[in-house]
Design a protein around this motif. Sequence first.
Motif, PDB file in Angstrom:
ATOM      1  N   VAL A   1       1.039  -1.132  -0.003  1.00 56.40           N
ATOM      2  CA  VAL A   1       0.630   0.226  -0.250  1.00 56.40           C
ATOM      3  C   VAL A   1       1.244   1.482   0.147  1.00 56.40           C
ATOM      4  N   LYS A   2       1.745   1.432   0.655  1.00 55.13           N
ATOM      5  CA  LYS A   2       2.100   2.190   0.556  1.00 55.13           C
ATOM      6  C   LYS A   2       3.696   2.674  -0.352  1.00 55.13           C
ATOM      7  N   THR A   3       4.059   1.148  -0.704  1.00 58.88           N
ATOM      8  CA  THR A   3       5.186   1.880  -1.760  1.00 58.88           C
ATOM      9  C   THR A   3       3.852   2.114  -3.261  1.00 58.88           C
ATOM     10  N   LEU A   4       2.814   0.555  -3.822  1.00 58.35           N
ATOM     11  CA  LEU A   4       2.632   0.996  -5.626  1.00 58.35           C
ATOM     12  C   LEU A   4       1.017   1.391  -4.960  1.00 58.35           C
ATOM     13  N   GLY A   5       0.583   1.883  -3.504  1.00 57.02           N
ATOM     14  CA  GLY A   5      -1.198   2.067  -3.793  1.00 57.02           C
ATOM     15  C   GLY A   5      -0.717   3.045  -4.960  1.00 57.02           C
ATOM     16  N   TRP A   6      -0.885   3.986  -5.287  1.00 60.25           N
ATOM     17  CA  TRP A   6      -0.829   4.560  -6.271  1.00 60.25           C
ATOM     18  C   TRP A   6      -1.161   3.983  -7.546  1.00 60.25           C
ATOM     19  N   THR A   7      -0.992   2.654  -7.773  1.00 59.52           N
ATOM     20  CA  THR A   7      -1.887   2.172  -9.141  1.00 59.52           C
ATOM     21  C   THR A   7      -3.172   1.470  -8.780  1.00 59.52           C
TER      22      THR A   7
ATOM     23  N   ILE B   1     -16.445  -9.052  -8.986  1.00 61.37           N
ATOM     24  CA  ILE B   1     -15.199  -7.841  -9.532  1.00 61.37           C
ATOM     25  C   ILE B   1     -14.917  -6.789  -9.029  1.00 61.37           C
ATOM     26  N   ASN B   2     -13.114  -7.586  -8.647  1.00 60.69           N
ATOM     27  CA  ASN B   2     -12.230  -6.026  -7.691  1.00 60.69           C
ATOM     28  C   ASN B   2     -11.244  -5.783  -8.563  1.00 60.69           C
ATOM     29  N   LYS B   3     -10.980  -4.279  -8.316  1.00 58.80           N
ATOM     30  CA  LYS B   3      -9.539  -4.204  -9.491  1.00 58.80           C
ATOM     31  C   LYS B   3      -8.736  -4.695  -8.164  1.00 58.80           C
ATOM     32  N   SER B   4      -8.897  -4.121  -6.728  1.00 57.16           N
ATOM     33  CA  SER B   4      -7.895  -4.812  -5.768  1.00 57.16           C
ATOM     34  C   SER B   4      -7.305  -6.525  -5.522  1.00 57.16           C
ATOM     35  N   LEU B   5      -6.944  -6.417  -5.388  1.00 59.54           N
ATOM     36  CA  LEU B   5      -6.042  -8.016  -5.137  1.00 59.54           C
ATOM     37  C   LEU B   5      -5.923  -8.064  -4.272  1.00 59.54           C
ATOM     38  N   PHE B   6      -6.473  -7.216  -3.041  1.00 66.46           N
ATOM     39  CA  PHE B   6      -6.653  -7.242  -1.768  1.00 66.46           C
ATOM     40  C   PHE B   6      -7.623  -7.977  -1.205  1.00 66.46           C
ATOM     41  N   ALA B   7      -8.915  -7.908  -2.597  1.00 61.20           N
ATOM     42  CA  ALA B   7     -10.382  -8.083  -2.236  1.00 61.20           C
ATOM     43  C   ALA B   7     -10.147  -9.467  -2.523  1.00 61.20           C
ATOM     44  N   PRO B   8     -11.687  -9.944  -1.755  1.00 63.70           N
ATOM     45  CA  PRO B   8     -11.930 -12.032  -2.104  1.00 63.70           C
ATOM     46  C   PRO B   8     -12.234 -11.436  -2.888  1.00 63.70           C
ATOM     47  N   GLY B   9     -11.883 -13.512  -3.836  1.00 64.43           N
ATOM     48  CA  GLY B   9     -12.549 -13.515  -5.294  1.00 64.43           C
ATOM     49  C   GLY B   9     -12.925 -14.788  -4.826  1.00 64.43           C
ATOM     50  N   TYR B  10     -13.250 -15.364  -6.147  1.00 60.66           N
ATOM     51  CA  TYR B  10     -13.526 -16.700  -6.261  1.00 60.66           C
ATOM     52  C   TYR B  10     -12.458 -17.322  -7.900  1.00 60.66           C
TER      53      TYR B  10
END
Length: 323
Positions: A155-161, A258-267
């Motif tokens: 989050v600190k280094t690549l949060g801007w993406t 469907i979520n852009k964030s890679l922290f989000a849960p998925g299936y």
Amino acid sequence: MADLPPSPVRQFLSSRGSGKIADQAFAGLMLTCALSIFAIVIFIATILVLRSKLSLHAFGFKFFTSQAWDPVSGDFGALPFIYGTLATSFLALLMAVPLALGVAVFLTELCPKMLRAPISFLTELLAAIPSVVYGLWAVFVLVPMMRDSLGPFLVKTLGWTGFFEGANFGVGLLTASIILAIMILPIISSLTRDIMNAVPNSQREAVLALGATRWEMIRVGVLRNSRIGIVGAVMLGLGRALGETMAVTMVIGNHAEINKSLFAPGYTLASVIANEFSEATGDVYLSALIEIGLALFLVTIVVNTIARLLVWAVTRGAPARVA
């Protein structure tokens, strides 16, 4: 000169007969074993098609473009699962391929002989570990690490993406991708090493004779001649990543969105079948899950077929190399 009597060996061979019937029976048995593989694949595909007819008729191609997954109202769509499968598999390849290629190059071209066997054994040992063990390790080690240290760092280094936004509970697409990368690493590495070993030594000697450095020899004489086979090895790793179930199910979060964030849960396609198959009460619900299995089955066959063809294109007729 009088004819000599036949030797004991010739007498023994003559008494055994021609063995033509036994040879034909053995050939027929081997042919049956080979054809049984095709029969099994066709049988599995047929059952999946027959059991998914309700879903095919109810939703058609819309099944693969819809985001709805509502068992209560009987509305089903596989797009969130396709997205989760592709996202985790792509990220796993992005992490595993450079590391696997580095391991293969080191073992093939740079590793001292005394270390080659232990490192090769440990690398291949990773492929023998059951997926549930990987999942348990991820739950107790990787998830807390992602939640407490790796996640905040990203989050600190690549949060801007925009790829690392929202709540970070440790489970999600990125965690599943990391565990997948670890699982496909030994497959890609072992196949890449075999492909690089198939490159004739004359290629290496010719490049070195022209004044190339060792790295230039590896890049021009080995990697360039192995590139098609390496792509095949990567695609075999992709086939494993697409179908992996247990370890991914334990750490991906299991939420159909469907979520852009890679922290989000998925299936993923495989994890939704494992999670919800026993809960499927309606016929259409069960048929939709089986149609997901059919899609995964066909994709896996296509990916592995292409990979095998690419590997064969490089290794055919190549002489064995003594390490």
